[in-house]
Scaffold this active site. Sequence first.
Site, PDB file in Angstrom:
ATOM      1  N   SER A 144      24.953  44.481  44.089  1.00 47.37           N
ATOM      2  CA  SER A 144      26.464  44.351  44.110  1.00 47.37           C
ATOM      3  C   SER A 144      27.160  45.406  43.311  1.00 47.37           C
ATOM      4  O   SER A 144      26.480  45.831  41.988  1.00 47.37           O
ATOM      5  CB  SER A 144      26.778  43.111  43.357  1.00 47.37           C
ATOM      6  OG  SER A 144      28.455  43.065  43.381  1.00 47.37           O
ATOM      7  N   TYR A 157      26.605  36.336  37.037  1.00 47.35           N
ATOM      8  CA  TYR A 157      26.473  37.073  38.505  1.00 47.35           C
ATOM      9  C   TYR A 157      26.275  38.710  38.277  1.00 47.35           C
ATOM     10  O   TYR A 157      25.245  39.044  38.890  1.00 47.35           O
ATOM     11  CB  TYR A 157      27.575  36.933  39.360  1.00 47.35           C
ATOM     12  CG  TYR A 157      27.759  37.576  40.854  1.00 47.35           C
ATOM     13  CD1 TYR A 157      26.895  36.845  41.849  1.00 47.35           C
ATOM     14  CD2 TYR A 157      28.093  38.814  41.207  1.00 47.35           C
ATOM     15  CE1 TYR A 157      26.749  37.434  43.151  1.00 47.35           C
ATOM     16  CE2 TYR A 157      27.871  39.222  42.478  1.00 47.35           C
ATOM     17  CZ  TYR A 157      27.472  38.551  43.219  1.00 47.35           C
ATOM     18  OH  TYR A 157      27.215  39.129  44.466  1.00 47.35           O
TER      19      TYR A 157
END
Length: 250
Positions: A144, A157
């Site tokens: 990401s 995350y």
Amino acid sequence: MTMGKLDGRTALVTGGCSGIGRAIADLFAREGARVGIVDLDAARAEATAREVEAHGPAAAGAGADVSDEPAVQAAIARIVERLGPIDILVNNAGIDTTHEVDGMPTDMWDRMVDVHMKGTFLCTREVLPAMKAKGWGRIINISSQLAHKGGRTMAHYCAAKAGIMGFTKSLAYEVAPFGITANTINPGPVDTPLLQALPKEWLAMKKGELPIGRFGRVEEIAPAALLLASEEGSFFVGASLNMNGGDYMI
């Protein structure tokens, strides 16, 4: 007959029933790959495989929590039995929650790390022997842009995705001599069920940060995976491809 870029290859996509994973599975099938799909829900994985097979040579589904070692081994064995050894692995399975570090439950942290980092490790380790024996392989890990940028209420995350990036770079050194490449794709916010499950306030804030003014579409991510999976991507080693609408420019 038009030749596909992945003719004769067998690909495995984790989390392949929806979102980015499903778009990658569909594109790989259209380009001639046999496609295995691993997802939490076995029935859903098998149903998705039947849909993917409609525009590809063959597909198979299996259920597994990617953080569960015996389940991963059984699921991949099932896919291999039906489709043959895995040539291309896309580690896409993931989860997404939000919480400030202050007060974050330990099990929330652990689950995030287990799914993303442990899952990527377990699936990769399982397919490497066959890739090495063949002298060819592609490992594509979905990280990401938040691994670079960080994100409020998403420390768990971001840490997990940054871990995937570090793992991939180290892995690339190990496997390149065997004709195997390892790379990451680092999407920005893409309109998927996973994204839409986040709080509306977070979604509004994130959309406002994007120079492009909108979330991405899964069809804008899948071509990067095809590039890395194909012969045309053979010089990408330990690379990070960033398609994020300008959320983080690197």
